[in-house]
Design a protein around this motif. Structure first.
Motif, PDB file in Angstrom:
ATOM      1  N   THR A 174       0.862  -1.186   0.000  1.00 46.31           N
ATOM      2  CA  THR A 174       0.000   0.000   0.000  1.00 46.31           C
ATOM      3  C   THR A 174       0.892   1.227   0.000  1.00 46.31           C
ATOM      4  OG1 THR A 174      -1.674  -1.191   1.274  1.00 46.31           O
ATOM      5  CG2 THR A 174      -1.852   1.215   1.198  1.00 46.31           C
ATOM      6  N   HIS A 177       1.081   5.658  -1.385  1.00 48.78           N
ATOM      7  CA  HIS A 177       0.452   6.849  -1.949  1.00 48.78           C
ATOM      8  C   HIS A 177       1.373   7.300  -3.079  1.00 48.78           C
ATOM      9  CE1 HIS A 177      -1.908   6.677   1.678  1.00 48.78           C
ATOM     10  NE2 HIS A 177      -2.753   7.513   1.120  1.00 48.78           N
ATOM     11  N   LYS A 223      -3.939   6.674  -3.523  1.00 49.36           N
ATOM     12  CA  LYS A 223      -3.545   5.473  -2.790  1.00 49.36           C
ATOM     13  C   LYS A 223      -3.603   4.292  -3.754  1.00 49.36           C
ATOM     14  CE  LYS A 223      -4.930   2.774   1.246  1.00 49.36           C
ATOM     15  NZ  LYS A 223      -5.889   2.719   2.372  1.00 49.36           N
ATOM     16  N   GLN A 257      -3.071   0.072  -3.943  1.00 52.41           N
ATOM     17  CA  GLN A 257      -2.872  -1.211  -3.278  1.00 52.41           C
ATOM     18  C   GLN A 257      -2.546  -2.236  -4.342  1.00 52.41           C
ATOM     19  OE1 GLN A 257      -6.385  -1.899  -0.826  1.00 52.41           O
ATOM     20  NE2 GLN A 257      -5.210  -1.172   0.922  1.00 52.41           N
TER      21      GLN A 257
END
Length: 186
Positions: free
Chosen positions: A59, A61, A68, A70
């Motif tokens: 995860t 940014h 964000k 993932q």
């Protein structure tokens, strides 16, 4: 700065990994191999901390978009990450700079984008390919497109907003599209 290319041959992908390891370091080969599998921009790849990884999920940014992301880590990426973590249990960054260890009171830093660019460019010169830090991301996109022919899927993986940008980015030309029409007969 010359535009870098996607690496279209799987044999060349393996050759680049091998040459990075023997000409530069295992760390450079690891950056190449993990970068191919994560399709991140180099700034985001180098900024990965071990704390960003939870089991098989990364995860982050994204620095460019602030979004964000993932990403599920595939077995190859996980294997490399676990090896790096076992070899360097005190490291904060996945690709931590070793030079920084010489400055005792300095905080840990990731390897620099410049160091990676220089290593990739030197291998590119050796194999006569315009190779750079974006080549990993472009290569992943190119091979996903070749296996699925789903530009929307590639766009989502690269987090692009336009099909045209994605096609150009991964090096798909009008000749490639014309060839697909000629070869796919129903």
């Amino acid at each position: 700065m010359a535009e870098v290319q996607a690496v279209k041959s799987r044999d060349t992908i393996q050759l680049i990994s091998h040459l990075l390891e023997i000409r530069h370091s295992q760390q450079m080969a690891d950056i190449w191999n993990v970068g191919l599998n994560l399709a991140l921009r180099i700034s985001d790849l180098l900024a990965i901390k071990f704390s960003d990884i939870d089991e098989d999920k990364l995860t982050i940014h994204e620095s460019k978009t602030g979004k964000k992301a993932q990403i599920i880590l595939n077995p190859k990426s996980l294997s490399i990450i676990h090896r790096i973590q076992q070899e360097n249990p005190h490291h904060i960054y996945l690709f931590q700079s070793y030079r920084n260890q010489q400055a005792i009171n300095s905080p840990a830093k990731p390897l620099s984008r410049r160091a990676v660019s220089k290593a990739f460019a030197s291998i590119g010169e050796e194999i006569k390919l315009s190779l750079g830090t974006h080549s990993m991301r472009k290569t992943r996109g190119y091979h996903l497109y070749q296996s699925t022919k789903d530009i929307g899927r590639v766009m989502r993986m690269l987090r692009h907003s336009s099909e045209g940008v994605t096609l150009r980015y991964i090096g798909i030309t009008q000749d490639d599209i014309d060839s697909d029409f000629r070869e796919l007969v129903l």
